[in-house]
Motif scaffolding. Structure first.
Motif, PDB file in Angstrom:
ATOM      1  N   GLU A 173       0.815  -1.216   0.000  1.00 44.93           N
ATOM      2  CA  GLU A 173       0.000   0.000   0.000  1.00 44.93           C
ATOM      3  C   GLU A 173       0.850   1.269   0.000  1.00 44.93           C
ATOM      4  O   GLU A 173       0.388   2.326  -0.392  1.00 44.93           O
ATOM      5  N   ASP A 174       2.089   1.158   0.461  1.00 44.17           N
ATOM      6  CA  ASP A 174       2.990   2.313   0.472  1.00 44.17           C
ATOM      7  C   ASP A 174       3.518   2.632  -0.924  1.00 44.17           C
ATOM      8  O   ASP A 174       3.924   3.756  -1.189  1.00 44.17           O
ATOM      9  N   ARG A 175       3.515   1.653  -1.814  1.00 48.01           N
ATOM     10  CA  ARG A 175       4.081   1.844  -3.149  1.00 48.01           C
ATOM     11  C   ARG A 175       3.051   1.798  -4.269  1.00 48.01           C
ATOM     12  O   ARG A 175       3.259   2.362  -5.331  1.00 48.01           O
ATOM     13  N   ARG A 188      -2.016   0.960  -9.442  1.00 44.27           N
ATOM     14  CA  ARG A 188      -1.165   1.974 -10.074  1.00 44.27           C
ATOM     15  C   ARG A 188       0.142   2.011  -9.296  1.00 44.27           C
ATOM     16  O   ARG A 188       0.152   2.165  -8.081  1.00 44.27           O
ATOM     17  N   GLY A 189       1.245   1.852 -10.045  1.00 43.93           N
ATOM     18  CA  GLY A 189       2.560   1.843  -9.429  1.00 43.93           C
ATOM     19  C   GLY A 189       3.084   3.235  -9.145  1.00 43.93           C
ATOM     20  O   GLY A 189       2.462   4.237  -9.530  1.00 43.93           O
ATOM     21  N   PRO A 190       4.231   3.322  -8.486  1.00 47.62           N
ATOM     22  CA  PRO A 190       4.802   4.619  -8.130  1.00 47.62           C
ATOM     23  C   PRO A 190       5.141   5.487  -9.341  1.00 47.62           C
ATOM     24  O   PRO A 190       5.174   6.704  -9.241  1.00 47.62           O
ATOM     25  N   ASP A 191       5.352   4.854 -10.490  1.00 51.58           N
ATOM     26  CA  ASP A 191       5.672   5.595 -11.719  1.00 51.58           C
ATOM     27  C   ASP A 191       4.423   5.872 -12.557  1.00 51.58           C
ATOM     28  O   ASP A 191       4.518   6.360 -13.679  1.00 51.58           O
ATOM     29  N   GLY A 192       3.241   5.526 -12.030  1.00 51.69           N
ATOM     30  CA  GLY A 192       1.988   5.756 -12.747  1.00 51.69           C
ATOM     31  C   GLY A 192       1.556   4.597 -13.623  1.00 51.69           C
ATOM     32  O   GLY A 192       0.470   4.613 -14.185  1.00 51.69           O
ATOM     33  N   GLN A 193       2.402   3.594 -13.765  1.00 58.13           N
ATOM     34  CA  GLN A 193       2.090   2.441 -14.613  1.00 58.13           C
ATOM     35  C   GLN A 193       1.004   1.582 -13.964  1.00 58.13           C
ATOM     36  O   GLN A 193       0.992   1.375 -12.751  1.00 58.13           O
TER      37      GLN A 193
END
Length: 68
Positions: A6-8, A27-32
């Motif tokens: 949940e943090d990432r 959704r990942g940290p890079d928006g992917q």
């Protein structure tokens, strides 16, 4: 320290659930957009037994996949 998922990643929706876990669209940290599977470890398996063989097999299969 181990980061929580949940943090990432932010969960968008649950895609499906089955015997071995639940798959989420995230959704990942890079928006992917990615699919993450939360694998169930059955309560009857003690920590001394380690990771079930079925879980290891599934991780290996998922690791071999090449998908956008």
């Amino acid at each position: 320290k181990v980061d929580k998922i949940e943090d990432r990643y932010s969960i968008i929706m649950q895609i499906g659930t089955g015997t071995y876990g639940t798959v989420y669209k995230c959704r990942g940290p890079d928006g992917q957009i990615v699919a993450l599977k939360h694998i169930k470890i059955m309560a009857r398996i003690s920590s001394k037994d380690g990771i079930p063989l079925s879980t290891i097999r599934e991780i290996n299969i998922l690791h071999m996949l090449k998908h956008e």
